[in-house]
Motif scaffolding. Structure first.
Motif, PDB file in Angstrom:
ATOM      1  N   GLN B  34       4.464   2.192 -11.769  1.00 35.09           N
ATOM      2  CA  GLN B  34       3.620   3.407 -11.844  1.00 35.09           C
ATOM      3  C   GLN B  34       2.265   2.662 -11.467  1.00 35.09           C
ATOM      4  OE1 GLN B  34       3.453   6.383 -15.068  1.00 35.09           O
ATOM      5  NE2 GLN B  34       1.826   7.021 -13.532  1.00 35.09           N
ATOM      6  N   LEU B  37       2.078   2.113  -7.878  1.00 34.79           N
ATOM      7  CA  LEU B  37       1.888   3.498  -6.977  1.00 34.79           C
ATOM      8  C   LEU B  37       0.556   4.259  -7.257  1.00 34.79           C
ATOM      9  CD1 LEU B  37       5.364   5.252  -7.965  1.00 34.79           C
ATOM     10  CD2 LEU B  37       4.442   4.114  -6.043  1.00 34.79           C
ATOM     11  N   GLU B  38      -0.162   3.976  -8.246  1.00 31.60           N
ATOM     12  CA  GLU B  38      -1.532   4.548  -8.303  1.00 31.60           C
ATOM     13  C   GLU B  38      -2.430   3.773  -7.526  1.00 31.60           C
ATOM     14  OE1 GLU B  38      -2.705   4.914 -12.355  1.00 31.60           O
ATOM     15  OE2 GLU B  38      -1.069   5.641 -12.901  1.00 31.60           O
ATOM     16  N   ALA B  40      -1.516   1.943  -4.938  1.00 32.01           N
ATOM     17  CA  ALA B  40      -1.204   2.245  -3.535  1.00 32.01           C
ATOM     18  C   ALA B  40      -1.752   3.721  -3.016  1.00 32.01           C
ATOM     19  CB  ALA B  40       0.263   2.250  -3.165  1.00 32.01           C
ATOM     20  N   TRP B  41      -1.773   4.740  -3.783  1.00 35.45           N
ATOM     21  CA  TRP B  41      -2.177   5.991  -3.627  1.00 35.45           C
ATOM     22  C   TRP B  41      -3.813   5.959  -3.218  1.00 35.45           C
ATOM     23  CZ3 TRP B  41      -0.079  10.430  -2.140  1.00 35.45           C
ATOM     24  CH2 TRP B  41      -0.919  11.637  -1.823  1.00 35.45           C
TER      25      TRP B  41
END
Lengths: 264, 171
Positions: B34, B37-38, B40-41
Protein backbone atom coordinates in the motif's frame (compact mmCIF):
# COMPACT_ATOMS: atom_id res chain seq x y z
CA UNK A 1 38.36 -19.81 -22.92
CA UNK A 2 40.05 -21.84 -20.25
CA UNK A 3 38.76 -22.68 -16.80
CA UNK A 4 40.28 -19.63 -15.15
CA UNK A 5 38.02 -17.40 -17.15
CA UNK A 6 34.95 -18.83 -15.48
CA UNK A 7 33.94 -16.49 -12.68
CA UNK A 8 31.49 -17.01 -9.87
CA UNK A 9 29.30 -14.43 -11.62
CA UNK A 10 29.18 -16.69 -14.68
CA UNK A 11 28.10 -19.58 -12.49
CA UNK A 12 25.35 -17.51 -10.86
CA UNK A 13 24.21 -16.37 -14.30
CA UNK A 14 24.09 -20.01 -15.37
CA UNK A 15 21.72 -20.70 -12.46
CA UNK A 16 19.40 -17.91 -13.50
CA UNK A 17 19.59 -18.50 -17.23
CA UNK A 18 21.17 -15.10 -17.64
CA UNK A 19 24.50 -16.25 -18.98
CA UNK A 20 25.49 -14.46 -22.18
CA UNK A 21 25.66 -16.72 -25.21
CA UNK A 22 29.39 -16.07 -25.53
CA UNK A 23 30.17 -17.57 -22.11
CA UNK A 24 27.80 -20.49 -22.30
CA UNK A 25 29.96 -23.15 -23.96
CA UNK A 26 32.95 -22.58 -21.69
CA UNK A 27 30.82 -22.60 -18.55
CA UNK A 28 29.10 -25.81 -19.54
CA UNK A 29 32.43 -27.44 -20.30
CA UNK A 30 33.70 -26.34 -16.88
CA UNK A 31 30.68 -27.81 -15.14
CA UNK A 32 31.09 -31.15 -16.94
CA UNK A 33 34.58 -31.34 -15.51
CA UNK A 34 33.52 -30.22 -12.03
CA UNK A 35 30.52 -32.30 -10.97
CA UNK A 36 30.73 -30.89 -7.45
CA UNK A 37 30.25 -27.40 -8.81
CA UNK A 38 27.47 -28.58 -11.08
CA UNK A 39 25.72 -30.02 -8.06
CA UNK A 40 26.13 -26.77 -6.13
CA UNK A 41 24.52 -24.84 -8.97
CA UNK A 42 21.73 -27.39 -9.26
CA UNK A 43 21.10 -26.75 -5.56
CA UNK A 44 20.73 -23.04 -6.25
CA UNK A 45 18.25 -23.81 -8.99
CA UNK A 46 16.25 -25.90 -6.55
CA UNK A 47 16.28 -22.88 -4.24
CA UNK A 48 14.83 -20.74 -7.02
CA UNK A 49 12.12 -23.29 -7.54
CA UNK A 50 11.31 -23.63 -3.83
CA UNK A 51 11.04 -19.85 -3.52
CA UNK A 52 8.51 -19.75 -6.33
CA UNK A 53 6.64 -22.72 -4.87
CA UNK A 54 6.50 -21.01 -1.49
CA UNK A 55 5.32 -17.58 -2.63
CA UNK A 56 3.59 -17.95 -5.99
CA UNK A 57 0.34 -18.38 -4.12
CA UNK A 58 0.28 -14.62 -3.63
CA UNK A 59 -0.10 -14.17 -7.40
CA UNK A 60 -3.42 -15.98 -7.52
CA UNK A 61 -5.00 -14.31 -4.54
CA UNK A 62 -7.59 -11.65 -5.08
CA UNK A 63 -5.98 -8.29 -4.59
CA UNK A 64 -7.65 -6.42 -1.70
CA UNK A 65 -9.86 -3.65 -2.99
CA UNK A 66 -8.03 -0.92 -1.12
CA UNK A 67 -4.84 -1.74 -3.02
CA UNK A 68 -6.51 -1.73 -6.40
CA UNK A 69 -8.34 1.46 -5.50
CA UNK A 70 -4.98 3.11 -4.94
CA UNK A 71 -4.36 2.85 -8.66
CA UNK A 72 -7.76 3.69 -10.05
CA UNK A 73 -8.87 7.12 -11.02
CA UNK A 74 -11.33 8.74 -8.69
CA UNK A 75 -11.33 5.86 -6.28
CA UNK A 76 -8.80 6.90 -3.74
CA UNK A 77 -7.87 9.54 -1.27
CA UNK A 78 -4.55 10.25 -2.89
CA UNK A 79 -5.97 10.58 -6.35
CA UNK A 80 -6.80 14.22 -6.16
CA UNK A 81 -3.54 15.55 -4.85
CA UNK A 82 -1.46 15.40 -7.97
CA UNK A 83 -4.22 17.16 -9.91
CA UNK A 84 -3.62 20.25 -7.81
CA UNK A 85 -1.46 22.88 -9.42
CA UNK A 86 1.29 22.97 -6.85
CA UNK A 87 2.89 20.44 -4.61
CA UNK A 88 2.97 23.08 -1.94
CA UNK A 89 -0.77 23.25 -2.09
CA UNK A 90 -0.98 19.50 -1.60
CA UNK A 91 1.36 19.77 1.35
CA UNK A 92 -0.82 22.48 2.86
CA UNK A 93 -3.87 20.28 2.52
CA UNK A 94 -2.03 17.48 4.22
CA UNK A 95 -1.01 19.71 7.09
CA UNK A 96 -4.51 20.98 7.52
CA UNK A 97 -6.03 17.52 7.52
CA UNK A 98 -3.30 16.39 9.91
CA UNK A 99 -3.88 19.36 12.14
CA UNK A 100 -7.58 18.73 12.10
CA UNK A 101 -7.10 15.11 13.05
CA UNK A 102 -4.70 15.94 15.84
CA UNK A 103 -7.03 18.61 17.09
CA UNK A 104 -9.92 16.23 16.99
CA UNK A 105 -7.99 13.60 18.90
CA UNK A 106 -6.79 16.10 21.47
CA UNK A 107 -10.35 17.14 21.98
CA UNK A 108 -11.38 13.58 22.51
CA UNK A 109 -8.57 13.01 24.96
CA UNK A 110 -9.24 16.01 27.12
CA UNK A 111 -11.87 15.77 29.74
CA UNK A 112 -14.30 18.72 29.72
CA UNK A 113 -12.76 20.24 32.83
CA UNK A 114 -9.29 20.24 31.39
CA UNK A 115 -10.25 21.45 27.97
CA UNK A 116 -7.88 24.13 26.80
CA UNK A 117 -5.60 24.01 29.77
CA UNK A 118 -2.98 22.30 27.70
CA UNK A 119 -3.20 24.80 24.86
CA UNK A 120 0.09 26.60 24.34
CA UNK A 121 0.43 30.17 25.48
CA UNK A 122 0.08 31.57 22.00
CA UNK A 123 -3.26 29.90 21.30
CA UNK A 124 -4.48 30.90 24.72
CA UNK A 125 -3.40 34.46 24.22
CA UNK A 126 -5.20 34.56 20.88
CA UNK A 127 -8.36 33.15 22.41
CA UNK A 128 -8.31 35.67 25.23
CA UNK A 129 -7.82 38.55 22.81
CA UNK A 130 -10.71 37.19 20.81
CA UNK A 131 -12.94 37.07 23.84
CA UNK A 132 -12.00 40.60 24.90
CA UNK A 133 -12.36 42.40 21.58
CA UNK A 134 -14.80 40.50 19.39
CA UNK A 135 -17.90 41.48 21.43
CA UNK A 136 -16.99 45.17 21.18
CA UNK A 137 -19.72 47.10 19.45
CA UNK A 138 -18.29 50.59 19.20
CA UNK A 139 -14.53 49.95 19.24
CA UNK A 140 -13.80 46.48 17.97
CA UNK A 141 -10.67 47.68 16.19
CA UNK A 142 -8.25 50.57 16.41
CA UNK A 143 -7.94 51.09 12.69
CA UNK A 144 -10.85 50.18 10.42
CA UNK A 145 -10.81 48.34 7.14
CA UNK A 146 -11.50 51.63 5.37
CA UNK A 147 -7.89 52.54 6.11
CA UNK A 148 -6.47 49.17 5.24
CA UNK A 149 -3.22 50.45 3.75
CA UNK A 150 -2.51 52.46 6.86
CA UNK A 151 -3.50 49.53 9.08
CA UNK A 152 -1.09 47.18 7.37
CA UNK A 153 1.75 49.68 7.29
CA UNK A 154 1.32 50.53 10.94
CA UNK A 155 1.08 46.96 12.21
CA UNK A 156 3.93 45.83 9.96
CA UNK A 157 6.11 48.54 11.46
CA UNK A 158 5.25 47.60 15.02
CA UNK A 159 5.57 43.86 14.50
CA UNK A 160 8.83 44.37 12.71
CA UNK A 161 8.06 42.52 9.51
CA UNK A 162 5.92 43.09 6.43
CA UNK A 163 2.43 41.74 7.09
CA UNK A 164 -0.23 40.83 4.63
CA UNK A 165 -3.90 40.79 5.44
CA UNK A 166 -5.81 37.83 4.05
CA UNK A 167 -9.11 38.69 2.39
CA UNK A 168 -11.86 36.34 3.51
CA UNK A 169 -14.78 37.79 1.55
CA UNK A 170 -15.03 34.59 -0.46
CA UNK A 171 -15.47 32.72 2.80
CA UNK A 172 -18.18 35.17 3.85
CA UNK A 173 -16.10 37.27 6.23
CA UNK A 174 -15.29 40.92 5.65
CA UNK A 175 -12.32 42.64 7.23
CA UNK A 176 -13.37 44.90 10.08
CA UNK A 177 -9.92 46.21 10.87
CA UNK A 178 -7.11 45.56 13.26
CA UNK A 179 -5.36 46.54 16.44
CA UNK A 180 -2.09 46.17 18.25
CA UNK A 181 -1.95 44.00 21.36
CA UNK A 182 0.69 43.44 24.00
CA UNK A 183 2.65 40.24 23.57
CA UNK A 184 3.07 37.69 26.30
CA UNK A 185 4.80 38.91 29.48
CA UNK A 186 8.07 37.18 28.65
CA UNK A 187 8.12 38.33 25.07
CA UNK A 188 8.05 42.07 24.78
CA UNK A 189 7.15 42.04 21.08
CA UNK A 190 3.60 43.17 20.37
CA UNK A 191 1.19 41.16 18.28
CA UNK A 192 -1.27 42.22 15.61
CA UNK A 193 -4.92 41.30 15.59
CA UNK A 194 -7.12 41.42 12.53
CA UNK A 195 -10.86 41.11 12.89
CA UNK A 196 -13.41 39.82 10.40
CA UNK A 197 -17.13 39.44 10.53
CA UNK A 198 -19.81 37.77 8.50
CA UNK A 199 -23.22 39.11 7.44
CA UNK A 200 -24.74 38.13 10.77
CA UNK A 201 -22.04 39.93 12.70
CA UNK A 202 -20.25 36.79 13.80
CA UNK A 203 -16.59 37.59 14.29
CA UNK A 204 -13.28 35.87 13.72
CA UNK A 205 -9.89 37.15 14.77
CA UNK A 206 -6.53 36.43 13.26
CA UNK A 207 -3.53 37.10 15.45
CA UNK A 208 -0.07 37.44 13.96
CA UNK A 209 3.23 37.64 15.74
CA UNK A 210 6.86 37.52 14.77
CA UNK A 211 7.82 34.08 15.98
CA UNK A 212 10.79 33.96 18.28
CA UNK A 213 11.89 30.54 17.15
CA UNK A 214 12.66 31.20 13.53
CA UNK A 215 13.68 27.75 12.54
CA UNK A 216 10.45 25.90 12.95
CA UNK A 217 7.38 25.69 10.79
CA UNK A 218 4.53 23.78 12.24
CA UNK A 219 1.48 21.95 11.17
CA UNK A 220 -1.93 23.39 11.82
CA UNK A 221 -2.78 22.83 15.43
CA UNK A 222 -6.07 23.21 17.12
CA UNK A 223 -6.87 24.32 20.63
CA UNK A 224 -10.17 24.84 22.31
CA UNK A 225 -10.57 27.52 24.99
CA UNK A 226 -14.06 27.18 26.35
CA UNK A 227 -16.22 27.95 23.30
CA UNK A 228 -13.43 29.49 21.29
CA UNK A 229 -11.69 27.32 18.74
CA UNK A 230 -8.18 28.34 17.74
CA UNK A 231 -6.20 27.07 14.77
CA UNK A 232 -2.61 28.12 15.03
CA UNK A 233 0.54 27.53 13.02
CA UNK A 234 3.97 28.95 12.29
CA UNK A 235 4.96 29.77 8.76
CA UNK A 236 7.86 31.76 7.40
CA UNK A 237 8.87 33.19 10.74
CA UNK A 238 5.39 34.35 11.65
CA UNK A 239 3.04 32.73 14.09
CA UNK A 240 -0.67 32.80 13.26
CA UNK A 241 -3.73 32.01 15.30
CA UNK A 242 -7.25 32.10 13.94
CA UNK A 243 -9.94 32.17 16.60
CA UNK A 244 -13.68 31.99 16.40
CA UNK A 245 -16.76 30.71 18.12
CA UNK A 246 -17.79 28.60 15.15
CA UNK A 247 -17.82 24.98 14.07
CA UNK A 248 -14.36 23.54 13.91
CA UNK A 249 -14.72 22.36 10.34
CA UNK A 250 -15.79 25.85 9.30
CA UNK A 251 -12.88 27.39 11.16
CA UNK A 252 -10.58 24.91 9.48
CA UNK A 253 -11.92 25.89 6.08
CA UNK A 254 -11.11 29.52 6.80
CA UNK A 255 -7.69 28.72 8.26
CA UNK A 256 -7.05 26.90 5.02
CA UNK A 257 -8.00 29.99 3.03
CA UNK A 258 -5.76 32.19 5.17
CA UNK A 259 -2.81 29.88 4.69
CA UNK A 260 -3.38 29.69 0.97
CA UNK A 261 -3.48 33.45 0.60
CA UNK A 262 -0.31 33.92 2.61
CA UNK A 263 1.43 31.24 0.55
CA UNK A 264 0.28 31.83 -3.00
CA UNK B 1 -0.03 9.32 -17.94
CA UNK B 2 -3.76 8.81 -18.01
CA UNK B 3 -3.43 5.07 -17.97
CA UNK B 4 -0.77 4.82 -15.30
CA UNK B 5 -3.26 3.21 -12.95
CA UNK B 6 -4.43 0.76 -15.60
CA UNK B 7 -0.88 -0.32 -16.22
CA UNK B 8 0.00 -0.45 -12.56
CA UNK B 9 -2.86 -2.68 -11.38
CA UNK B 10 -1.51 -5.86 -13.03
CA UNK B 11 1.80 -5.29 -11.22
CA UNK B 12 0.17 -5.44 -7.79
CA UNK B 13 0.17 -9.26 -7.45
CA UNK B 14 3.91 -9.27 -8.20
CA UNK B 15 4.49 -6.61 -5.59
CA UNK B 16 2.50 -8.62 -3.07
CA UNK B 17 4.43 -11.80 -3.76
CA UNK B 18 7.74 -10.01 -3.36
CA UNK B 19 6.62 -8.12 -0.26
CA UNK B 20 5.41 -11.28 1.39
CA UNK B 21 8.69 -13.08 0.82
CA UNK B 22 10.57 -9.99 1.91
CA UNK B 23 8.72 -9.41 5.16
CA UNK B 24 7.45 -12.91 5.93
CA UNK B 25 4.20 -11.43 7.17
CA UNK B 26 0.96 -10.98 5.27
CA UNK B 27 -0.18 -7.80 6.96
CA UNK B 28 3.21 -6.17 6.91
CA UNK B 29 3.51 -7.13 3.27
CA UNK B 30 0.22 -5.54 2.28
CA UNK B 31 1.10 -2.43 4.26
CA UNK B 32 4.34 -2.27 2.35
CA UNK B 33 2.47 -2.71 -0.93
CA UNK B 34 0.00 0.00 0.00
CA UNK B 35 2.75 2.45 0.92
CA UNK B 36 4.52 1.59 -2.31
CA UNK B 37 1.40 2.18 -4.39
CA UNK B 38 0.73 5.50 -2.71
CA UNK B 39 4.28 6.62 -3.32
CA UNK B 40 4.18 5.36 -6.90
CA UNK B 41 0.96 7.23 -7.53
CA UNK B 42 2.36 10.47 -6.20
CA UNK B 43 5.52 10.07 -8.21
CA UNK B 44 3.90 8.72 -11.34
CA UNK B 45 5.01 11.73 -13.37
CA UNK B 46 8.58 10.51 -12.84
CA UNK B 47 7.91 7.23 -14.56
CA UNK B 48 9.02 7.23 -18.17
CA UNK B 49 6.25 5.86 -20.33
CA UNK B 50 7.42 2.74 -22.12
CA UNK B 51 10.03 1.77 -19.54
CA UNK B 52 9.44 -1.27 -17.37
CA UNK B 53 6.84 -0.25 -14.83
CA UNK B 54 7.38 -3.37 -12.76
CA UNK B 55 11.09 -2.64 -12.23
CA UNK B 56 10.26 0.97 -11.45
CA UNK B 57 7.77 -0.06 -8.79
CA UNK B 58 10.23 -2.50 -7.26
CA UNK B 59 12.60 0.45 -6.93
CA UNK B 60 9.94 2.36 -5.04
CA UNK B 61 9.17 -0.62 -2.87
CA UNK B 62 12.83 -1.01 -2.04
CA UNK B 63 13.06 2.62 -0.94
CA UNK B 64 9.91 2.38 1.15
CA UNK B 65 11.13 -0.85 2.71
CA UNK B 66 14.56 0.51 3.54
CA UNK B 67 13.03 3.54 5.19
CA UNK B 68 10.60 1.43 7.18
CA UNK B 69 13.28 -0.96 8.34
CA UNK B 70 15.56 1.91 9.18
CA UNK B 71 12.85 3.54 11.22
CA UNK B 72 12.01 0.29 12.97
CA UNK B 73 15.54 -0.61 13.98
CA UNK B 74 16.91 2.88 14.46
CA UNK B 75 16.80 2.66 18.23
CA UNK B 76 17.40 -1.02 18.65
CA UNK B 77 20.44 -1.85 16.60
CA UNK B 78 23.38 -0.49 14.74
CA UNK B 79 23.73 -1.45 11.09
CA UNK B 80 26.15 -4.28 10.45
CA UNK B 81 28.55 -4.31 7.60
CA UNK B 82 27.01 -7.37 6.09
CA UNK B 83 29.54 -7.56 3.28
CA UNK B 84 31.97 -8.63 5.99
CA UNK B 85 29.38 -11.05 7.27
CA UNK B 86 30.53 -14.10 5.39
CA UNK B 87 30.08 -16.62 8.11
CA UNK B 88 26.72 -18.32 8.10
CA UNK B 89 25.02 -18.61 11.43
CA UNK B 90 25.12 -22.36 11.42
CA UNK B 91 26.27 -24.82 13.98
CA UNK B 92 24.10 -26.50 16.53
CA UNK B 93 21.51 -28.98 15.32
CA UNK B 94 18.85 -27.05 17.23
CA UNK B 95 19.65 -23.95 15.26
CA UNK B 96 19.47 -25.86 12.02
CA UNK B 97 16.13 -27.27 13.03
CA UNK B 98 14.77 -23.82 13.63
CA UNK B 99 15.51 -22.68 10.14
CA UNK B 100 14.51 -25.88 8.41
CA UNK B 101 11.69 -24.00 6.86
CA UNK B 102 12.49 -21.83 3.87
CA UNK B 103 10.58 -18.83 5.09
CA UNK B 104 12.32 -18.88 8.45
CA UNK B 105 15.64 -19.24 6.67
CA UNK B 106 14.90 -16.18 4.56
CA UNK B 107 14.38 -14.18 7.74
CA UNK B 108 17.91 -15.09 8.71
CA UNK B 109 19.39 -13.41 5.64
CA UNK B 110 20.51 -9.81 5.89
CA UNK B 111 17.90 -7.57 4.25
CA UNK B 112 20.13 -6.62 1.38
CA UNK B 113 20.92 -10.23 0.52
CA UNK B 114 17.28 -11.23 0.77
CA UNK B 115 16.22 -8.41 -1.53
CA UNK B 116 18.71 -9.40 -4.22
CA UNK B 117 17.86 -13.06 -3.99
CA UNK B 118 14.12 -12.45 -4.19
CA UNK B 119 14.30 -9.99 -7.05
CA UNK B 120 16.40 -12.39 -9.09
CA UNK B 121 15.18 -15.83 -8.07
CA UNK B 122 11.55 -15.13 -7.30
CA UNK B 123 10.72 -12.11 -9.43
CA UNK B 124 13.14 -13.11 -12.18
CA UNK B 125 14.44 -9.64 -12.77
CA UNK B 126 17.58 -9.42 -14.86
CA UNK B 127 20.73 -8.60 -12.93
CA UNK B 128 20.80 -5.09 -14.32
CA UNK B 129 17.12 -4.54 -13.46
CA UNK B 130 17.77 -5.72 -9.92
CA UNK B 131 20.82 -3.45 -9.71
CA UNK B 132 18.70 -0.55 -10.91
CA UNK B 133 15.90 -1.29 -8.46
CA UNK B 134 18.27 -1.46 -5.52
CA UNK B 135 20.53 1.34 -6.64
CA UNK B 136 23.68 -0.76 -6.53
CA UNK B 137 26.23 -1.90 -9.16
CA UNK B 138 25.66 -5.20 -10.96
CA UNK B 139 28.85 -6.52 -9.37
CA UNK B 140 27.32 -6.00 -5.94
CA UNK B 141 24.17 -7.79 -7.06
CA UNK B 142 26.31 -10.77 -8.07
CA UNK B 143 28.25 -10.94 -4.83
CA UNK B 144 25.15 -10.54 -2.66
CA UNK B 145 23.31 -13.11 -4.72
CA UNK B 146 26.10 -15.60 -4.21
CA UNK B 147 26.28 -14.93 -0.48
CA UNK B 148 22.52 -15.16 -0.13
CA UNK B 149 22.39 -18.51 -1.90
CA UNK B 150 25.20 -19.98 0.06
CA UNK B 151 23.83 -18.75 3.32
CA UNK B 152 20.38 -20.03 2.54
CA UNK B 153 21.80 -23.42 1.58
CA UNK B 154 23.69 -23.70 4.83
CA UNK B 155 20.69 -22.53 6.83
CA UNK B 156 18.60 -25.19 5.20
CA UNK B 157 21.03 -27.88 6.28
CA UNK B 158 23.50 -28.09 3.42
CA UNK B 159 27.23 -28.27 4.02
CA UNK B 160 29.14 -25.04 3.58
CA UNK B 161 30.81 -24.86 0.21
CA UNK B 162 34.39 -25.23 1.28
CA UNK B 163 35.47 -25.60 -2.32
CA UNK B 164 34.69 -22.01 -3.16
CA UNK B 165 36.98 -20.74 -0.44
CA UNK B 166 34.70 -17.78 0.18
CA UNK B 167 32.73 -19.17 3.06
CA UNK B 168 34.54 -20.15 6.18
CA UNK B 169 33.31 -22.66 8.69
CA UNK B 170 33.39 -21.78 12.33
CA UNK B 171 35.43 -24.22 14.36
Amino acid sequence: MNQRDISEADLQAHVDGQLPESARAATEAYLREQPQEAERLAGYQRQNQSLRDAYDGALDETVPAHLTAAMQRGGSKFQRWPHLPHLRYAAVLAWIVFGGLIGWQLRALQSPGESGRGAPAFARQAAIAHVVYSPEVRHPVEVGADQEAHLVAWLSKRIGTQLRVPQLNEQGYALVGGRLLPGSPDERAPIAQFMYQDAKGLRLTLVVRADADRSRETAFRFAQEKNIGVFYWVDQKLGYALSGEIEKTELLRIAHAVYRQLNP
Amino acid sequence: MEDFGTQAVPVIPRLRRYARALTGDRLMADDLVQDTLERAWMKRHLWREGSDLRAWMFTIMHNVYVNQVRARIADATIPLDTEAFNVPACGSPVELLEVADLDAALRRLPDEQREVLLLVALEQLSYSEAAGALGIPVGTVMSRLFRARERLRVLLGGAPAAATGVLKVIK
